[in-house]
Design a protein around this motif. Structure first.
Motif, PDB file in Angstrom:
ATOM      1  N   ILE A   2       0.757  -1.209   0.115  1.00  0.00           N
ATOM      2  CA  ILE A   2      -0.006  -0.020  -0.025  1.00  0.00           C
ATOM      3  C   ILE A   2       0.824   1.250   0.001  1.00  0.00           C
ATOM      4  O   ILE A   2       0.499   2.524  -0.623  1.00  0.00           O
ATOM      5  N   ASP A   3       2.021   1.203   0.795  1.00  0.00           N
ATOM      6  CA  ASP A   3       2.827   2.362   0.675  1.00  0.00           C
ATOM      7  C   ASP A   3       3.604   2.746  -0.822  1.00  0.00           C
ATOM      8  O   ASP A   3       3.567   3.743  -1.047  1.00  0.00           O
ATOM      9  N   ALA A   4       3.855   1.672  -1.304  1.00  0.00           N
ATOM     10  CA  ALA A   4       4.382   1.603  -2.768  1.00  0.00           C
ATOM     11  C   ALA A   4       3.364   2.008  -3.502  1.00  0.00           C
ATOM     12  O   ALA A   4       3.290   3.157  -4.596  1.00  0.00           O
ATOM     13  N   ALA A   5       2.069   1.759  -3.446  1.00  0.00           N
ATOM     14  CA  ALA A   5       1.088   2.445  -4.346  1.00  0.00           C
ATOM     15  C   ALA A   5       0.536   3.832  -4.075  1.00  0.00           C
ATOM     16  O   ALA A   5       0.579   4.597  -5.022  1.00  0.00           O
ATOM     17  N   LEU A   6       0.769   4.260  -2.934  1.00  0.00           N
ATOM     18  CA  LEU A   6       0.525   5.441  -2.485  1.00  0.00           C
ATOM     19  C   LEU A   6       1.569   6.592  -2.940  1.00  0.00           C
ATOM     20  O   LEU A   6       1.467   7.535  -3.487  1.00  0.00           O
ATOM     21  N   LEU A   7       2.766   6.084  -2.672  1.00  0.00           N
ATOM     22  CA  LEU A   7       4.030   6.812  -3.227  1.00  0.00           C
ATOM     23  C   LEU A   7       3.701   6.941  -4.638  1.00  0.00           C
ATOM     24  O   LEU A   7       4.343   8.004  -5.108  1.00  0.00           O
ATOM     25  N   VAL A  12       3.515  10.542  -9.301  1.00  0.00           N
ATOM     26  CA  VAL A  12       2.981  10.744 -10.596  1.00  0.00           C
ATOM     27  C   VAL A  12       1.928  11.869 -10.632  1.00  0.00           C
ATOM     28  O   VAL A  12       1.816  12.647 -11.510  1.00  0.00           O
ATOM     29  N   GLY A  13       1.098  11.931  -9.466  1.00  0.00           N
ATOM     30  CA  GLY A  13       0.189  13.116  -9.419  1.00  0.00           C
ATOM     31  C   GLY A  13       0.950  14.535  -9.336  1.00  0.00           C
ATOM     32  O   GLY A  13       0.443  15.277  -9.821  1.00  0.00           O
ATOM     33  N   ALA A  14       2.242  14.577  -8.556  1.00  0.00           N
ATOM     34  CA  ALA A  14       2.779  15.659  -8.382  1.00  0.00           C
ATOM     35  C   ALA A  14       3.317  15.967  -9.845  1.00  0.00           C
ATOM     36  O   ALA A  14       3.523  17.246 -10.141  1.00  0.00           O
ATOM     37  N   LEU A  15       3.728  14.900 -10.691  1.00  0.00           N
ATOM     38  CA  LEU A  15       4.321  15.280 -12.031  1.00  0.00           C
ATOM     39  C   LEU A  15       3.159  15.755 -12.967  1.00  0.00           C
ATOM     40  O   LEU A  15       3.307  16.875 -13.574  1.00  0.00           O
ATOM     41  N   VAL A  16       2.117  15.477 -12.805  1.00  0.00           N
ATOM     42  CA  VAL A  16       0.703  15.951 -13.377  1.00  0.00           C
ATOM     43  C   VAL A  16       0.377  17.368 -12.977  1.00  0.00           C
ATOM     44  O   VAL A  16       0.390  18.216 -13.990  1.00  0.00           O
ATOM     45  N   VAL A  17       0.763  17.802 -11.841  1.00  0.00           N
ATOM     46  CA  VAL A  17       0.664  19.034 -11.513  1.00  0.00           C
ATOM     47  C   VAL A  17       1.552  20.027 -11.925  1.00  0.00           C
ATOM     48  O   VAL A  17       1.340  21.147 -12.173  1.00  0.00           O
ATOM     49  N   ILE A  18       2.892  19.457 -11.772  1.00  0.00           N
ATOM     50  CA  ILE A  18       4.124  20.259 -11.903  1.00  0.00           C
ATOM     51  C   ILE A  18       4.215  20.475 -13.505  1.00  0.00           C
ATOM     52  O   ILE A  18       4.652  21.440 -14.178  1.00  0.00           O
ATOM     53  N   GLU A  19       3.862  19.509 -14.466  1.00  0.00           N
ATOM     54  CA  GLU A  19       4.097  19.395 -15.751  1.00  0.00           C
ATOM     55  C   GLU A  19       3.708  20.626 -16.516  1.00  0.00           C
ATOM     56  O   GLU A  19       4.502  21.250 -17.276  1.00  0.00           O
ATOM     57  N   PRO A  20       2.288  21.165 -16.478  1.00  0.00           N
ATOM     58  CA  PRO A  20       2.032  22.317 -17.143  1.00  0.00           C
ATOM     59  C   PRO A  20       2.970  23.519 -16.784  1.00  0.00           C
ATOM     60  O   PRO A  20       3.305  24.178 -17.450  1.00  0.00           O
ATOM     61  N   GLN A 158     -14.535  19.489 -21.000  1.00  0.00           N
ATOM     62  CA  GLN A 158     -14.343  20.196 -19.659  1.00  0.00           C
ATOM     63  C   GLN A 158     -13.083  20.969 -19.898  1.00  0.00           C
ATOM     64  O   GLN A 158     -12.053  20.545 -20.609  1.00  0.00           O
ATOM     65  N   PRO A 159     -13.067  22.124 -18.904  1.00  0.00           N
ATOM     66  CA  PRO A 159     -11.793  22.788 -19.091  1.00  0.00           C
ATOM     67  C   PRO A 159     -10.899  21.927 -18.094  1.00  0.00           C
ATOM     68  O   PRO A 159     -10.969  21.075 -17.350  1.00  0.00           O
ATOM     69  N   GLU A 160      -9.532  22.207 -18.544  1.00  0.00           N
ATOM     70  CA  GLU A 160      -8.312  21.469 -18.159  1.00  0.00           C
ATOM     71  C   GLU A 160      -8.634  20.122 -18.179  1.00  0.00           C
ATOM     72  O   GLU A 160      -8.047  19.103 -17.260  1.00  0.00           O
ATOM     73  N   HIS A 161      -9.121  19.631 -19.472  1.00  0.00           N
ATOM     74  CA  HIS A 161      -9.253  17.963 -19.698  1.00  0.00           C
ATOM     75  C   HIS A 161      -8.009  17.248 -19.434  1.00  0.00           C
ATOM     76  O   HIS A 161      -8.293  16.121 -18.673  1.00  0.00           O
ATOM     77  N   ASP A 162      -6.954  17.672 -19.879  1.00  0.00           N
ATOM     78  CA  ASP A 162      -5.778  16.587 -19.894  1.00  0.00           C
ATOM     79  C   ASP A 162      -5.418  16.343 -18.136  1.00  0.00           C
ATOM     80  O   ASP A 162      -4.974  15.483 -17.916  1.00  0.00           O
ATOM     81  N   ARG A 163      -5.433  17.571 -17.575  1.00  0.00           N
ATOM     82  CA  ARG A 163      -5.097  17.296 -15.894  1.00  0.00           C
ATOM     83  C   ARG A 163      -6.281  16.446 -15.355  1.00  0.00           C
ATOM     84  O   ARG A 163      -5.791  15.296 -14.544  1.00  0.00           O
ATOM     85  N   LEU A 164      -7.418  16.681 -15.574  1.00  0.00           N
ATOM     86  CA  LEU A 164      -8.593  15.755 -14.922  1.00  0.00           C
ATOM     87  C   LEU A 164      -8.447  14.371 -15.594  1.00  0.00           C
ATOM     88  O   LEU A 164      -8.582  13.449 -14.762  1.00  0.00           O
ATOM     89  N   ARG A 165      -8.090  14.132 -16.737  1.00  0.00           N
ATOM     90  CA  ARG A 165      -8.066  12.914 -17.366  1.00  0.00           C
ATOM     91  C   ARG A 165      -6.832  12.279 -16.748  1.00  0.00           C
ATOM     92  O   ARG A 165      -6.849  11.024 -16.322  1.00  0.00           O
ATOM     93  N   ASP A 166      -5.906  12.663 -16.641  1.00  0.00           N
ATOM     94  CA  ASP A 166      -4.673  12.315 -16.095  1.00  0.00           C
ATOM     95  C   ASP A 166      -4.839  11.839 -14.443  1.00  0.00           C
ATOM     96  O   ASP A 166      -4.303  11.043 -13.936  1.00  0.00           O
ATOM     97  N   ALA A 167      -5.483  12.710 -13.871  1.00  0.00           N
ATOM     98  CA  ALA A 167      -5.852  12.577 -12.409  1.00  0.00           C
ATOM     99  C   ALA A 167      -6.781  11.198 -11.983  1.00  0.00           C
ATOM    100  O   ALA A 167      -6.550  10.430 -11.111  1.00  0.00           O
ATOM    101  N   VAL A 168      -7.663  11.076 -13.167  1.00  0.00           N
ATOM    102  CA  VAL A 168      -8.512   9.699 -13.064  1.00  0.00           C
ATOM    103  C   VAL A 168      -7.656   8.677 -13.480  1.00  0.00           C
ATOM    104  O   VAL A 168      -7.822   7.619 -13.030  1.00  0.00           O
ATOM    105  N   LEU A 169      -6.797   8.768 -14.384  1.00  0.00           N
ATOM    106  CA  LEU A 169      -5.990   7.747 -14.987  1.00  0.00           C
ATOM    107  C   LEU A 169      -4.812   7.188 -14.051  1.00  0.00           C
ATOM    108  O   LEU A 169      -4.763   6.097 -14.175  1.00  0.00           O
ATOM    109  N   ILE A 170      -4.103   8.091 -13.384  1.00  0.00           N
ATOM    110  CA  ILE A 170      -3.089   7.768 -12.576  1.00  0.00           C
ATOM    111  C   ILE A 170      -3.272   6.445 -11.482  1.00  0.00           C
ATOM    112  O   ILE A 170      -2.891   5.379 -11.716  1.00  0.00           O
TER     113      ILE A 170
END
Length: 189
Positions: A2-7, A12-20, A158-170
């Motif tokens: 579980i700790d590996a999955a959360l990490l 990857v979530g941080a990458l999605v936020v930082i990438e743009p 939707q606005p910010e489609h790529d970020r929302l899609r990535d948040a669901v996809l991760i």
């Protein structure tokens, strides 16, 4: 595990936020934006996959005990795993079909890293298949369905489609890796 999955989700979530933000900050000169998009970010994603697999080992293979990774792998093998994941993340987007399926590259990286790590680190006495059971094929099907589900949950209008899609996809990218790892490990029983 579980700790590996959360990490993995956090990294990857941080990458999605930082990438743009990173892409807008490094837009000029063009070579910096290209280098960030085609080298820095794929390398960071590869490191996330490798960190997940390393932290989830040996549980990801359904094994209760195995030799520690530090003992099973030489330092050069760690570099080889990271480099292979990086090479995959650079080459797969060049294929026309992969460009149209966002979210397909990370599971493919994970499958390859899991397969190679399994061959290197786990004591395999008999023949082992990389596509051993229906669970392995189910992992591939689930990995293929995850981008479609993410597109359905976060439509393009939707606005910010790529970020929302990535948040669901991760989070949807973890179950295929877990299924595939369990399928590999099941061959040892």
């Amino acid at each position: 595990m579980i700790d590996a999955a959360l990490l993995f989700i956090v990294l990857v979530g941080a990458l999605v936020v930082i990438e743009p933000w990173l892409l807008t900050r490094l837009a000029d000169p063009h070579w910096a934006a290209w280098l960030t998009q085609h080298a820095l970010l794929p390398l960071a994603r590869s490191a996330c996959v490798l960190a997940f697999v390393a932290l989830a080992y040996p549980t990801i293979y359904g094994l209760n005990d195995a030799a520690p990774l530090t003992a099973a792998l030489a330092p050069s093998q760690w570099a080889d795993l990271l480099n292979l994941g990086f090479l995959i993340s650079l080459c797969l987007p060049l294929l026309p079909a992969m460009e149209r399926i966002p979210g397909a590259i990370l599971p493919i990286q994970g499958f390859l890293v899991l397969a190679i790590l399994f061959r290197w680190a786990v004591d395999v006495t008999g023949p082992v298949s990389l596509w051993p059971t229906a669970e392995a094929w189910a992992a591939v099907a689930l990995a293929a369905a995850a981008p479609l589900l993410a597109e359905w949950l976060a439509p393009a209008r939707q606005p910010e489609h790529d970020r929302l899609r990535d948040a669901v996809l991760i989070p949807l990218q973890l179950p295929p890796l877990l299924l595939y790892g369990q399928a590999l490990g099941a061959q040892l029983n």
